[in-house]
Design an enzyme around this catalytic site. Structure first.
Site, short mmCIF file in Angstrom:
data_model
loop_
_atom_site.label_atom_id
_atom_site.label_comp_id
_atom_site.label_asym_id
_atom_site.label_seq_id
_atom_site.Cartn_x
_atom_site.Cartn_y
_atom_site.Cartn_z
N CYS A 22 0.80 -1.23 0.00
CA CYS A 22 0.00 0.00 0.00
C CYS A 22 0.84 1.28 0.00
CB CYS A 22 -0.97 0.00 1.16
SG CYS A 22 -2.24 -1.27 0.99
N HIS A 66 -12.73 10.77 -7.19
CA HIS A 66 -11.72 10.86 -8.26
C HIS A 66 -10.58 11.81 -7.90
CE1 HIS A 66 -14.84 8.71 -10.42
NE2 HIS A 66 -13.86 8.30 -11.21
N GLU A 107 -12.79 0.64 2.90
CA GLU A 107 -11.74 0.75 1.89
C GLU A 107 -11.89 -0.38 0.87
OE1 GLU A 107 -7.66 2.32 2.87
OE2 GLU A 107 -7.22 0.19 2.52
#
EC number: 4.-.-.-
Length: 126
Positions: A22, A66, A107
């Site tokens: 990550c 976004h 998530e």
């Protein structure tokens, strides 16, 4: 009584203080649940779902959808995203009959963080 509405947004991030997959740039389709606690008003509602949607869209989704979350938060973990969302929504959602009770940020489909009002109290370890 509790009122809850869910939302989703797509965003990218990297965890710069983490060592593993990550730390590389990647994205998620996040889910967000906003929960209010209160009593019904004269119209029989805690808060109109349409009004809740408009506030969340304006204060949160317009900034996160976004987006590259590292532009907003240094370490955009689900935990820090939930705290940021709380800060954006607590005041706009406060009414005489209700207030923000819980934020949940997923998530992934199976991994989420829940932040509740008591977690935000001064002196509370969280």
């Amino acid at each position: 009584m509790f009122l809850k509405r869910t939302f989703s947004f797509d965003a990218a991030h990297r965890l710069i203080h983490y060592h593993g997959k990550c730390e590389a740039l990647h994205g998620h389709t996040y889910r967000l649940a906003v929960t209010l606690r209160g009593e019904t008003d004269r119209e029989g509602m805690i808060l109109d779902f349409v009004e809740l949607k408009a506030i969340v869209n304006e204060k949160v989704l317009s900034r996160l959808d976004h987006a590259y979350l590292n532009d907003l938060l240094e370490q955009p973990t689900a935990e820090y995203i939930a705290r940021w969302i709380w800060g954006e929504l607590e005041t706009p959602l406060a009414r005489p009959n209700c207030r923000l009770h819980e934020i949940e940020v997923w998530e992934t489909a199976s991994s989420s963080v829940i932040l509740r009002r008591e977690d935000m109290e001064p002196g509370r370890v969280s």
